[in-house]
Design an enzyme around this catalytic site. Structure first.
Site, PDB file in Angstrom:
ATOM      1  N   TYR A 187      47.529 -36.239  23.678  1.00  0.00           N
ATOM      2  CA  TYR A 187      48.357 -35.896  24.837  1.00  0.00           C
ATOM      3  C   TYR A 187      48.626 -37.101  25.733  1.00  0.00           C
ATOM      4  CZ  TYR A 187      47.706 -30.908  23.972  1.00  0.00           C
ATOM      5  OH  TYR A 187      47.706 -29.659  23.434  1.00  0.00           O
ATOM      6  N   LYS A 237      35.714 -33.749  15.783  1.00  0.00           N
ATOM      7  CA  LYS A 237      35.992 -33.768  14.335  1.00  0.00           C
ATOM      8  C   LYS A 237      35.603 -35.170  13.854  1.00  0.00           C
ATOM      9  CE  LYS A 237      37.851 -31.792  10.653  1.00  0.00           C
ATOM     10  NZ  LYS A 237      37.467 -30.504  10.053  1.00  0.00           N
ATOM     11  N   ASP A 267      36.338 -26.983  13.754  1.00  0.00           N
ATOM     12  CA  ASP A 267      36.660 -25.813  12.925  1.00  0.00           C
ATOM     13  C   ASP A 267      35.458 -24.873  12.826  1.00  0.00           C
ATOM     14  OD1 ASP A 267      35.740 -28.120  11.697  1.00  0.00           O
ATOM     15  OD2 ASP A 267      36.564 -27.640   9.734  1.00  0.00           O
ATOM     16  N   ASP A 312      42.636 -27.540  24.333  1.00  0.00           N
ATOM     17  CA  ASP A 312      43.814 -26.703  24.516  1.00  0.00           C
ATOM     18  C   ASP A 312      43.691 -25.468  23.622  1.00  0.00           C
ATOM     19  OD1 ASP A 312      46.286 -25.888  25.330  1.00  0.00           O
ATOM     20  OD2 ASP A 312      47.411 -27.396  24.229  1.00  0.00           O
TER      21      ASP A 312
END
Ligand code: NAD
Length: 360
Positions: free
Chosen positions: A125, A192, A225, A249
């Site tokens: 972002y 991640k 995940d 988000d």
């Protein structure tokens, strides 16, 4: 009693209606507010040539606190979102999104009490993107060819993920400070890092370093995940979760869904010495001007603001009044009713009146 100067931005779409409902509820707590009404959004674009006038920014800087309704992001005008602009201009690096079950709100989970701390300014972002087929994209692709061997199509669009040690440190510190101040037991860093070894790897490494400074708060980490799956299977094992912008988000909307959706999900954007509170939902244009939007998320954002101001008792009173009205189920907006029948539901103003009556 203290009087607080607060910048009030009504926004557009359903914004003015839920903002007015919130102003009335906050005043019913007996706390004094000096509302500094300011504008942002497409109306100001026509008037001042800017979605986010300098006067609005100055007002928030001066008051150090703002309460904001949702603002429509014009599509295809080349203007970036007011919401992203506000965060960057004011350095509001922490996005705080609590997700707490309110009895009476339909949801698939019970007893959820989670807090998402989302980094607000970095990651994908950061706004560093190059469109397909442009000279800028090709220049970046050529430059990347110098430092790595993987072939990238010359027609690729390119986005840059930026994670800094200082940005990671301040957001993880924020999460631990929040946990400490609010009696929370665990902070989980979400990432991640198994795939993005340098960017998310840096975030995780910094999180581990910061965690060592807070021996009174437990710490663990989860791959994003797996985090999503675990939130579905055993949400009671989590507490405060801190993560880079994009995961924040997505995971915060997931948690909002777990507690009954956008109509009841509050939020705050917080920086050093300045904060702006706003609901997670957008301007819901189809409901605008009909006195039917749910004011709960905006009112609970107001309660978060009260907490931030140190007015804990008033914040708890507002939360309790909202919870009581929802539990009774008589004066709630259509989206909180099982039959979703607007004819039987309270309007935005009616629900606010019922909440105010509980505070009286
Ligand atoms: P939205 O949150 O406005 O609407 C999503 C769905 O939730 C719609 O069905 C809507 O009717 C419903 N909904 C949302 N809030 C509600 C409420 N308080 N009461 C009853 N129903 C409610 O999201 P969107 O449609 O993706 O976005 C609309 C506009 O809002 C876009 O221009 C977007 O950019 C903007 N937006 C602004 C903010 C912000 O100002 N912080 C945040 C998100 C989206």
């Amino acid at each position: 009693m203290a009087t607080y100067a607060v910048t009030l931005i009504a926004g557009d779409g359903i914004g003015p209606e839920v903002t007015e409902a919130t102003r009335r509820v906050l005043e019913a707590t007996g706390i004094g507010f000096g509302w500094d009404h300011q504008e942002a959004g497409s109306d100001t674009l026509e008037k001042h040539g800017s979605l986010l006038p300098e006067a609005t920014l100055e007002s928030i800087r001066r008051n150090a606190i703002g309460l904001k309704g949702p603002i429509t992001t014009p599509i295809g005008t080349g203007f970036r979102s007011v919401n992203v602009g506000l965060r960057h201009e004011l350095g509001l690096y922490a996005n705080l999104r609590p997700g707490k079950t309110i009895p009476g709100v339909q949801s698939t989970f019970d007893d959820i009490d989670l807090v998402i701390v989302r980094e607000n300014m970095e990651d994908l972002y950061a706004g560093i993107e190059f469109d397909t087929g442009t000279d800028e994209a090709r220049t970046v692709i050529e430059a990347l060819g110098v430092v790595q061997t993987k072939a990238i199509s010359p027609e690729a669009a390119i986005g840059i993920k930026v994670i800094t040690p200082e940005g990671s440190r301040r957001i993880v510190r924020f999460a631990f400070e929040y946990a400490r101040a609010n009696g929370r037991r665990l902070v989980t860093a979400v990432h991640k890092a198994n795939i993005m070894k340098f960017t998310d790897g840096l975030f995780l490494h910094v999180a581990q370093e910061v965690a060592a400074e807070y021996p009174d708060i437990a710490f663990n980490d989860r791959i994003v995940d797996n985090m999503c799956m675990q939130l579905m299977q055993k949400p009671d094992q989590y507490d405060v979760m801190v993560m880079p912008n994009l995961y924040g988000d997505i995971v915060s909307d997931l948690v909002a869904g777990m507690v009954g959706g956008l109509g009841v999900a509050p939020g705050g954007n917080i920086g050093d010495g300045v904060a702006v509170f706003e609901p997670i939902h957008g301007s819901a244009p189809t409901h605008a001007g009909k006195n039917e939007a749910n004011p709960t998320a905006m009112i609970l954002s107001g309660a978060l603001m009260l907490r931030h101001l140190g007015e804990r008792a008033a914040a708890e009173a507002v939360e309790a009044a909202v919870a009581a009205v929802i539990a009774e189920g008589a004066a709630v907006t259509y989206d909180l009713r099982a039959d979703r029948d607007p004819a039987k539901a309270a309007g935005t103003t009616g629900m606010a009146d019922a909440i105010i009556a509980k505070l009286g």
